[in-house]
Enzyme design. Sequence first.
Site, PDB file in Angstrom:
ATOM      1  N   LYS A 132       0.171  -4.879   9.168  1.00 34.06           N
ATOM      2  CA  LYS A 132       1.477  -4.370   8.732  1.00 34.06           C
ATOM      3  C   LYS A 132       2.036  -3.475   9.827  1.00 34.06           C
ATOM      4  CE  LYS A 132       3.606  -2.059   4.729  1.00 34.06           C
ATOM      5  NZ  LYS A 132       3.834  -0.683   5.160  1.00 34.06           N
ATOM      6  N   ARG A 139       8.640   1.121  -2.412  1.00 29.29           N
ATOM      7  CA  ARG A 139       9.151   2.128  -3.358  1.00 29.29           C
ATOM      8  C   ARG A 139       9.771   1.492  -4.590  1.00 29.29           C
ATOM      9  NH1 ARG A 139      12.111   5.654   1.118  1.00 29.29           N
ATOM     10  NH2 ARG A 139      12.128   3.569   2.043  1.00 29.29           N
ATOM     11  N   GLN A 146      -6.542  -1.886   2.859  1.00 31.47           N
ATOM     12  CA  GLN A 146      -5.886  -1.640   4.145  1.00 31.47           C
ATOM     13  C   GLN A 146      -6.636  -0.572   4.937  1.00 31.47           C
ATOM     14  OE1 GLN A 146      -2.266   0.745   4.685  1.00 31.47           O
ATOM     15  NE2 GLN A 146      -1.311  -1.053   5.594  1.00 31.47           N
ATOM     16  N   PRO A 149       0.851  -1.188   0.000  1.00 28.67           N
ATOM     17  CA  PRO A 149       0.000   0.000   0.000  1.00 28.67           C
ATOM     18  C   PRO A 149       0.888   1.240   0.000  1.00 28.67           C
ATOM     19  CG  PRO A 149       0.034  -1.025   2.196  1.00 28.67           C
ATOM     20  CD  PRO A 149       0.867  -1.891   1.295  1.00 28.67           C
ATOM     21  N   ASN A 167       9.535  -6.612   4.524  1.00 28.56           N
ATOM     22  CA  ASN A 167       9.418  -5.345   3.784  1.00 28.56           C
ATOM     23  C   ASN A 167      10.536  -4.386   4.186  1.00 28.56           C
ATOM     24  OD1 ASN A 167       7.705  -2.374   4.395  1.00 28.56           O
ATOM     25  ND2 ASN A 167       8.042  -3.053   2.301  1.00 28.56           N
ATOM     26  N   GLY A 168      11.010  -3.659   3.170  1.00 29.95           N
ATOM     27  CA  GLY A 168      12.011  -2.617   3.395  1.00 29.95           C
ATOM     28  C   GLY A 168      13.210  -2.808   2.488  1.00 29.95           C
ATOM     29  N   ASP A 169      13.418  -1.826   1.601  1.00 29.43           N
ATOM     30  CA  ASP A 169      14.617  -1.791   0.746  1.00 29.43           C
ATOM     31  C   ASP A 169      14.654  -2.876  -0.324  1.00 29.43           C
ATOM     32  OD1 ASP A 169      15.523   0.387   2.146  1.00 29.43           O
ATOM     33  OD2 ASP A 169      16.841  -0.760   3.458  1.00 29.43           O
ATOM     34  N   ALA A 216       0.154   5.308   0.139  1.00 32.42           N
ATOM     35  CA  ALA A 216      -0.809   6.408   0.169  1.00 32.42           C
ATOM     36  C   ALA A 216      -0.436   7.468  -0.859  1.00 32.42           C
ATOM     37  CB  ALA A 216      -0.833   7.024   1.572  1.00 32.42           C
ATOM     38  N   CYS A 232       1.989   3.603   9.672  1.00 33.31           N
ATOM     39  CA  CYS A 232       2.058   4.972   9.157  1.00 33.31           C
ATOM     40  C   CYS A 232       2.686   5.904  10.203  1.00 33.31           C
ATOM     41  CB  CYS A 232       0.661   5.462   8.766  1.00 33.31           C
ATOM     42  SG  CYS A 232       0.725   7.132   8.100  1.00 33.31           S
TER      43      CYS A 232
HETATM   44  C1  LIG Z   1       4.705   7.461  -0.547  1.00 34.65           C
HETATM   45  C2  LIG Z   1       4.514   6.346   0.429  1.00 34.65           C
HETATM   46  C3  LIG Z   1       3.232   6.013   0.844  1.00 34.65           C
HETATM   47  C4  LIG Z   1       3.030   4.957   1.743  1.00 34.65           C
HETATM   48  N1  LIG Z   1       1.756   4.606   2.101  1.00 34.65           N
HETATM   49  C5  LIG Z   1       1.544   3.534   2.902  1.00 34.65           C
HETATM   50  C6  LIG Z   1       0.232   3.091   3.222  1.00 34.65           C
HETATM   51  O1  LIG Z   1      -0.790   3.627   2.764  1.00 34.65           O
HETATM   52  N2  LIG Z   1       0.108   2.016   4.056  1.00 34.65           N
HETATM   53  C7  LIG Z   1       1.208   1.361   4.577  1.00 34.65           C
HETATM   54  O2  LIG Z   1       1.052   0.387   5.316  1.00 34.65           O
HETATM   55  N3  LIG Z   1       2.454   1.749   4.267  1.00 34.65           N
HETATM   56  C8  LIG Z   1       2.639   2.797   3.447  1.00 34.65           C
HETATM   57  N4  LIG Z   1       3.919   3.161   3.089  1.00 34.65           N
HETATM   58  C9  LIG Z   1       5.053   2.338   3.555  1.00 34.65           C
HETATM   59  C10 LIG Z   1       5.432   1.277   2.529  1.00 34.65           C
HETATM   60  O3  LIG Z   1       4.369   0.394   2.277  1.00 34.65           O
HETATM   61  C11 LIG Z   1       6.670   0.479   2.986  1.00 34.65           C
HETATM   62  O4  LIG Z   1       6.392  -0.123   4.213  1.00 34.65           O
HETATM   63  C12 LIG Z   1       7.910   1.365   3.136  1.00 34.65           C
HETATM   64  O5  LIG Z   1       8.030   2.278   2.072  1.00 34.65           O
HETATM   65  C13 LIG Z   1       9.185   0.517   3.256  1.00 34.65           C
HETATM   66  O6  LIG Z   1       9.436  -0.220   2.104  1.00 34.65           O
HETATM   67  P1  LIG Z   1      10.538   0.257   0.998  1.00 34.65           P
HETATM   68  O7  LIG Z   1      11.812   0.533   1.740  1.00 34.65           O
HETATM   69  O8  LIG Z   1      10.632  -0.926   0.079  1.00 34.65           O
HETATM   70  O9  LIG Z   1       9.991   1.463   0.346  1.00 34.65           O
HETATM   71  C14 LIG Z   1       4.134   4.231   2.243  1.00 34.65           C
HETATM   72  C15 LIG Z   1       5.421   4.574   1.820  1.00 34.65           C
HETATM   73  C16 LIG Z   1       5.629   5.621   0.923  1.00 34.65           C
HETATM   74  C17 LIG Z   1       7.026   5.941   0.494  1.00 34.65           C
END
Ligand SMILES: Cc1cc2nc3c(=O)[nH]c(=O)nc-3n(C[C@H](O)[C@H](O)[C@H](O)COP(=O)(O)O)c2cc1C
Length: 344
Positions: A146, A233, A77, A23, A208-210, A25, A107
């Site tokens: 999450k 991302r 979610q 997800p 999750n992460g990176d 946002a 969040c």
């Molecule tokens: C622009 C943006 C919006 C996000 N919106 C949500 C969301 O609506 N719900 C959620 O659980 N996490 C949200 N996240 C977190 C991501 O789902 C994820 O947990 C976080 O970016 C870490 O993963 P990454 O390092 O692969 O980006 C958001 C992250 C970003 C950057």
Amino acid sequence: MSKLQKPFTIGKKVLPSNVFYAPLAGCSDFPFRRMSAKYRPGLMYCEMVKMDALVRHDQGTFHMLDYSPEMHPIGGQICGSKPAIAGQAAKIIEDLGFDVVDLNCGCPVDKITKDGSGSGMLKNPERIGEVIANMVAAVKIPVTVKIRAGWDEQNINATTITKIAEQAGAQAICIHGRTRAQGYKGPANWDHIKACKQAATTIKVIGNGDIVNADAAKRMFEYTGCDAILVARGTMGQPWIAEDIIRHLQGESLPERSIEDYRQALLDHFNFTAEYHQDRRVVVDMRRVGCWYIKKSAGTRAFRELISKADNLDHVRELIQEFPMGDLMASANEAEEALCEDAC
Ligand SMILES: Cc1cc2nc3c(=O)[nH]c(=O)nc-3n(C[C@H](O)[C@H](O)[C@H](O)COP(=O)(O)O)c2cc1C
């Protein structure tokens, strides 16, 4: 099929793979999910919606949950901290036809955490259990949650929450390896994901992460032993990442993608956006979306400046078609900068 990539059984459902899209946002909207659906992630989540808004039938909130049949399997979610309305909100997601319902406990934004929602829930693990139990009691679809590693380095409690979520009946828990204090900066600590996998008995663990490319996905599986991965991302400007990850896990080589492939993908994303949103919104969205696809090439800033002057859809289309997208091998620093600018 490789040892790492497999269909994912969750409750009574079998998802086609264990590579999921997060997800996001303000990002994982209908056009974004149309792009994602082409590459068949095992599950994709909509951006979060607030429980309160759902139960008062706020139309804008329902609009955010729009989806089309090819987006299945799809998760909704919900974000909130009130056990009393959690069941009703989860049931609305189920009645809309979603395959999975997730609780947001990650969040980091102040206006969300100040009433104890989002990562504010990490400060009250018992509340997480109550909310999940009420969701589980209200729906037949699987409930997932999450979380982050913890509120800050001094308060890491992901393993405790994993056990609470399992007890409350959640089928899977996704751990974002950063703390709330970290926001989206610095590396995610995968040790926390590994620890949750070791603490879990029946609940599935999603890492999750990176995960920004196929190699990182493989390392996440191998290092943590997680059951599935959630790409966040890494999906921006790379809607095909699920397909790449699965190929890589199966030992196949990845397709070379040219600048023109990126340009075409951006054009597709633009067309989907133009079909769905009002013109003004399309122009605004394309400033952000365009940078995702151009982030691997030189000139994100130049593109953003140009597109911010565009005042109609034809102009935006022309810019995308003609923008000199530069060298895809531009420095990783610029790519990273562009990703950080996108984080909300
Ligand atoms: C622009 C943006 C919006 C996000 N919106 C949500 C969301 O609506 N719900 C959620 O659980 N996490 C949200 N996240 C977190 C991501 O789902 C994820 O947990 C976080 O970016 C870490 O993963 P990454 O390092 O692969 O980006 C958001 C992250 C970003 C950057």
